[in-house]
Design a protein around this motif. Structure first.
Motif, PDB file in Angstrom:
ATOM      1  N   THR A  64      -3.533   0.439   5.123  1.00  0.00           N
ATOM      2  CA  THR A  64      -4.905  -0.026   5.276  1.00  0.00           C
ATOM      3  C   THR A  64      -5.795   0.610   4.475  1.00  0.00           C
ATOM      4  OG1 THR A  64      -4.022  -1.395   7.339  1.00  0.00           O
ATOM      5  CG2 THR A  64      -6.381  -1.330   6.564  1.00  0.00           C
ATOM      6  N   ALA A  65      -6.363  -0.047   3.423  1.00  0.00           N
ATOM      7  CA  ALA A  65      -7.419   0.432   2.592  1.00  0.00           C
ATOM      8  C   ALA A  65      -8.755   0.735   3.368  1.00  0.00           C
ATOM      9  CB  ALA A  65      -7.568  -0.536   1.467  1.00  0.00           C
ATOM     10  N   PRO A  74      -7.505  -4.409   0.301  1.00  0.00           N
ATOM     11  CA  PRO A  74      -6.677  -3.888  -0.919  1.00  0.00           C
ATOM     12  C   PRO A  74      -6.889  -4.785  -2.387  1.00  0.00           C
ATOM     13  CG  PRO A  74      -5.300  -4.661   1.225  1.00  0.00           C
ATOM     14  CD  PRO A  74      -6.838  -5.137   1.351  1.00  0.00           C
ATOM     15  N   LEU A  75      -7.472  -6.132  -2.277  1.00  0.00           N
ATOM     16  CA  LEU A  75      -7.437  -6.480  -3.629  1.00  0.00           C
ATOM     17  C   LEU A  75      -8.721  -5.939  -4.259  1.00  0.00           C
ATOM     18  CD1 LEU A  75      -6.440 -10.335  -2.786  1.00  0.00           C
ATOM     19  CD2 LEU A  75      -5.394  -8.650  -4.296  1.00  0.00           C
ATOM     20  N   SER A  76      -9.873  -5.674  -3.578  1.00  0.00           N
ATOM     21  CA  SER A  76     -11.205  -5.161  -4.147  1.00  0.00           C
ATOM     22  C   SER A  76     -10.820  -3.667  -4.538  1.00  0.00           C
ATOM     23  CB  SER A  76     -12.220  -5.130  -3.136  1.00  0.00           C
ATOM     24  OG  SER A  76     -12.086  -4.128  -2.087  1.00  0.00           O
ATOM     25  N   SER A  77      -9.812  -2.964  -3.719  1.00  0.00           N
ATOM     26  CA  SER A  77      -9.466  -1.762  -4.257  1.00  0.00           C
ATOM     27  C   SER A  77      -8.718  -1.492  -5.364  1.00  0.00           C
ATOM     28  CB  SER A  77      -8.592  -0.926  -2.972  1.00  0.00           C
ATOM     29  OG  SER A  77      -9.404  -0.994  -1.815  1.00  0.00           O
ATOM     30  N   ILE A  78      -7.624  -2.602  -5.591  1.00  0.00           N
ATOM     31  CA  ILE A  78      -6.923  -2.628  -6.675  1.00  0.00           C
ATOM     32  C   ILE A  78      -7.834  -3.150  -8.094  1.00  0.00           C
ATOM     33  CG2 ILE A  78      -5.142  -4.136  -7.923  1.00  0.00           C
ATOM     34  CD1 ILE A  78      -3.623  -4.022  -5.312  1.00  0.00           C
ATOM     35  N   ILE A 216     -21.439  -6.711   1.680  1.00  0.00           N
ATOM     36  CA  ILE A 216     -20.112  -6.755   1.563  1.00  0.00           C
ATOM     37  C   ILE A 216     -19.651  -6.375   0.450  1.00  0.00           C
ATOM     38  CG2 ILE A 216     -20.155  -8.246   3.546  1.00  0.00           C
ATOM     39  CD1 ILE A 216     -18.927 -10.527   1.586  1.00  0.00           C
ATOM     40  N   ALA A 217     -18.273  -6.078   0.358  1.00  0.00           N
ATOM     41  CA  ALA A 217     -17.425  -5.923  -0.784  1.00  0.00           C
ATOM     42  C   ALA A 217     -17.176  -7.147  -1.489  1.00  0.00           C
ATOM     43  CB  ALA A 217     -16.034  -5.264  -0.483  1.00  0.00           C
ATOM     44  N   MET A 218     -16.766  -7.358  -2.625  1.00  0.00           N
ATOM     45  CA  MET A 218     -16.538  -8.815  -3.202  1.00  0.00           C
ATOM     46  C   MET A 218     -15.399  -9.161  -2.383  1.00  0.00           C
ATOM     47  SD  MET A 218     -15.104  -9.412  -7.135  1.00  0.00           S
ATOM     48  CE  MET A 218     -16.490  -9.005  -7.929  1.00  0.00           C
ATOM     49  N   THR A 219     -15.424 -10.429  -1.969  1.00  0.00           N
ATOM     50  CA  THR A 219     -14.512 -10.833  -1.040  1.00  0.00           C
ATOM     51  C   THR A 219     -13.004 -11.067  -1.450  1.00  0.00           C
ATOM     52  OG1 THR A 219     -14.508 -13.204  -1.915  1.00  0.00           O
ATOM     53  CG2 THR A 219     -16.242 -12.460  -0.211  1.00  0.00           C
ATOM     54  N   PRO A 220     -11.847 -11.282  -0.660  1.00  0.00           N
ATOM     55  CA  PRO A 220     -10.770 -11.149  -1.366  1.00  0.00           C
ATOM     56  C   PRO A 220     -10.425 -12.246  -2.256  1.00  0.00           C
ATOM     57  CG  PRO A 220     -10.506 -10.725   1.334  1.00  0.00           C
ATOM     58  CD  PRO A 220     -12.021 -10.861   0.849  1.00  0.00           C
ATOM     59  N   ALA A 221     -10.995 -13.376  -2.089  1.00  0.00           N
ATOM     60  CA  ALA A 221     -10.642 -14.544  -2.709  1.00  0.00           C
ATOM     61  C   ALA A 221     -11.218 -14.516  -4.151  1.00  0.00           C
ATOM     62  CB  ALA A 221     -11.179 -15.948  -2.222  1.00  0.00           C
ATOM     63  N   ASP A 222     -12.445 -13.686  -4.256  1.00  0.00           N
ATOM     64  CA  ASP A 222     -13.281 -13.449  -5.509  1.00  0.00           C
ATOM     65  C   ASP A 222     -12.496 -12.285  -6.141  1.00  0.00           C
ATOM     66  OD1 ASP A 222     -15.039 -15.599  -5.190  1.00  0.00           O
ATOM     67  OD2 ASP A 222     -16.629 -14.605  -4.116  1.00  0.00           O
TER      68      ASP A 222
END
Length: 614
Positions: A64-65, A74-78, A216-222
């Motif tokens: 888990t990131a 995960p998606l913001s990290s990638i 917050i971080a950029m959301t998973p969907a965004d």
């Protein structure tokens, strides 16, 4: 420069990624090491990239990131990893925000403490969210603001240079060596800040901390949409229905649930809501009570994000201080409130109280009539003038169905604002967006609070609003059903292990309408010294949690959340929600969150097995 191999790999990852990457607000804590947040995920993701392995099974096994998507996922990290590759930067030098303005505020905050000058450069028109007058007057930030033709048109400057660009393709940035921080604004997804010099690397953890606590971080969907743009695809994520209709539905639901008529403000998460409330109230106090000190009164052992954020605000803003409000264990919230408001009156200061009801994690409810009396009491300053009355800021995440602020509510006579974290019951764990409302006495404060929602660009995204529109109408029913399961589980534990101390609402509090579905469990211990007894109890807590999760992996989870649609969630507050709380105020007990939908009989059987092993 573009790297076709890297972009092709990301495209394959987007096709094969686990569905949970898009849908969860909290991830598996059993494969999460907080000291290695993001880096462990990125290291192992990089290994998969080098092996060109994008299989779903391999991606599912990545650690888990971050423990909560507000902080990253995960998606913001990638996305950050991919953009870093494009610009030959380290992944930690790229940080994606849901907000367009908060990366700039993060650098300004760091430079405030470092007494360092800042110039903010931009091309074209600035995003409308930027309110530089408020950044100076309310937040206390210092900077020079200049419009330039392009990224090469940068004047010499002793200090930090922030360059704001609105014209980039995803991942594009003209990184002149004269730029310390490049902020690529990507409406409506948010923004991405690139830390562009080794001298500025000391800022990375500070920027991350702002993302952790004030936004917050950029959301998973965004982030998914951003990654599609990065690889040259058209974004496929979108809001299915009319945003205006969704927002109207959410506002109607919140007003019905809270029995209030004030403006409903929707934020990207509970803490971004709290930040707008605090900065809005500070703004209001500076206007209405110029020169007076402001006292933020907060329980020292409340949820760590609330505690940490309040202390961060105090550290950054002049004439604002913290006063502790002891509420748990041997302390009584009513007595503590009375004493601290007397203290503030003697200082002729402006009092703002933040409190959780019920308290977290010990699930205690004060005598509300007595609390109302001490909050309403007229006090005098040393000169005999009437003291400024408090604003009561109520975190009612644990009981969003209680109508504290209604015309007939217990706090109707006190200036009161309540807020709720949306990742809990409002969305059932589907998104982080939260909301706040005011009673009639405090309605006039909402426009100033809204100003800071907009300044921080911390309003809920369209998809978050859509999710709330879907989930809020069923919230009160889910709360009632989850309480029934929780009460049955608590009664079973009392019968099976009567020596355990359970913190849960007593019957007389339930009769007042409080039906939480979370309880804390202080297991019996043994040993000759306090240290031995504490160590034994902590080990026992962990054993119980491990048994539940290993025996019921489809329902019992390591999780810090609450109000999920199904399953049962276990955590140790001292190592999760109280992460930044002072050690002596932490609770090394098990906190259990029960949903309306779980196999309760299976949980009972596992608990019985646990008791037999004692």
């Amino acid at each position: 420069m573009q790297d076709p191999k890297m972009l092709n790999y990301i495209e394959e990852v987007l096709k094969n990624m686990p569905t949970d990457w898009l849908k969860l607000t909290t991830h598996r804590l059993d494969i999460y090491d907080e000291s290695l947040a993001k880096t462990q995920f990125i290291d192992q993701f990089e290994a998969l990239y080098k092996a060109q392995n994008s299989d779903t099974s391999a991606l599912s096994e990545l650690p888990t990131a971050f423990d909560y998507i507000r902080l990253g996922h995960p998606l913001s990290s990638i996305l950050e990893w991919g953009i870093a590759h494009v610009h030959d930067l380290k992944p930690e030098q790229v940080i994606a925000f849901s907000s367009q303005t908060m990366p700039v505020l993060a650098v300004l905050r760091k430079n405030l403490f470092d007494h360092k000058n800042t110039q903010i450069l931009y091309t074209g028109d600035l995003p409308p969210a930027f309110d530089f007058e408020a950044l100076e007057h309310v937040y206390g930030y210092n900077f020079e603001l200049k419009q330039v033709k392009n990224a090469d048109d940068i004047p010499d400057f002793r200090g930090s240079t922030i360059f704001i660009s609105q014209d980039d393709k995803m991942g594009g940035a003209d990184l002149s060596p004269a730029i310390d921080f490049y902020v690529s604004v990507q409406p409506p997804l948010g923004s991405i800040i690139l830390v562009n010099s080794e001298e500025s690397e000391s800022y990375i953890s500070e920027i991350q901390h702002v993302r952790r606590r004030e936004t917050i971080a950029m959301t998973p969907a965004d982030s998914f949409s951003a990654l599609q743009q990065l690889v040259g695809k058209s974004p496929s994520m979108g809001v299915k229905t009319d945003t205006v209709k969704n927002k109207a539905s959410v506002v109607q639901s919140v007003q019905e649930i809270t029995a209030t008529k004030s403006k409903v403000l929707l934020g990207s998460c509970g803490l971004s809501v709290q930040y707008a409330i605090m900065m809005g109230l500070i703004d209001d106090a500076k206007e209405k009570h110029p020169g007076k000190n402001i006292k933020i009164i907060v329980p020292p052992n409340c949820y760590g994000g609330t505690n940490d954020q309040a202390r961060r605000v105090v550290a950054a803003v002049e004439n604002v201080d913290i006063l502790d409000l002891p509420v748990d264990r041997d302390n009584d919230m009513v007595q503590s409130t009375d004493q601290v408001l007397d203290q503030v009156a003697q200082l002729d200061a402006v009092p703002y109280i933040i409190a959780e009801i019920p308290t977290n994690p010990r699930v205690e409810v004060p005598d509300l009539e007595k609390l109302k009396a001490v909050l309403s009491k007229t006090r005098q300053t040393p000169t005999g003038e009437k003291a400024i009355d408090p604003v009561f800021i109520l975190d009612q995440t644990f009981c969003p169905n209680i109508q504290f602020l209604s015309k007939e509510g217990v706090f109707s006579s006190i200036r009161s604002i309540s807020y709720v974290s949306g990742s809990k019951f409002p969305s059932g764990g589907k998104c982080t967006a939260g909301y706040c409302v005011a009673n009639e006495k405090a309605e006039d404060l909402m426009p100033t609070i809204e100003k800071h929602f907009k300044l921080c660009d911390n309003e809920a995204t369209d998809l978050q609003v859509e999710i709330l529109a879907e989930r809020l109408p069923s919230m009160n029913k889910r709360i009632a059903d989850a309480y029934i399961n929780t009460r049955e589980f608590v009664n079973f534990i009392k019968k099976e292990l009567p020596e355990a101390k359970i913190n849960f609402v007593p019957d007389e509090v339930v009769e007042q309408g409080f039906t939480p579905s979370v309880f804390s469990l202080d297991l019996p211990t043994k040993g000759d010294t306090d240290e031995e007894r504490e160590a034994y109890k902590r080990a026992l807590n962990q054993k119980l949690i491990d048994m539940m999760i290993s025996e019921i992996p489809n329902e019992s989870k390591h999780c810090v959340s609450y109000g999920q649609l199904k399953g049962c969630y276990w955590t140790i507050p001292a190592t999760s929600t109280q992460g930044t709380t002072k050690e002596e105020d932490k609770d090394y007990i098990a906190r259990v969150s029960v949903s309306p939908n779980l196999d309760l009989e299976h949980h009972k059987r596992v608990f019985s097995d646990f008791v037999e092993q004692l």
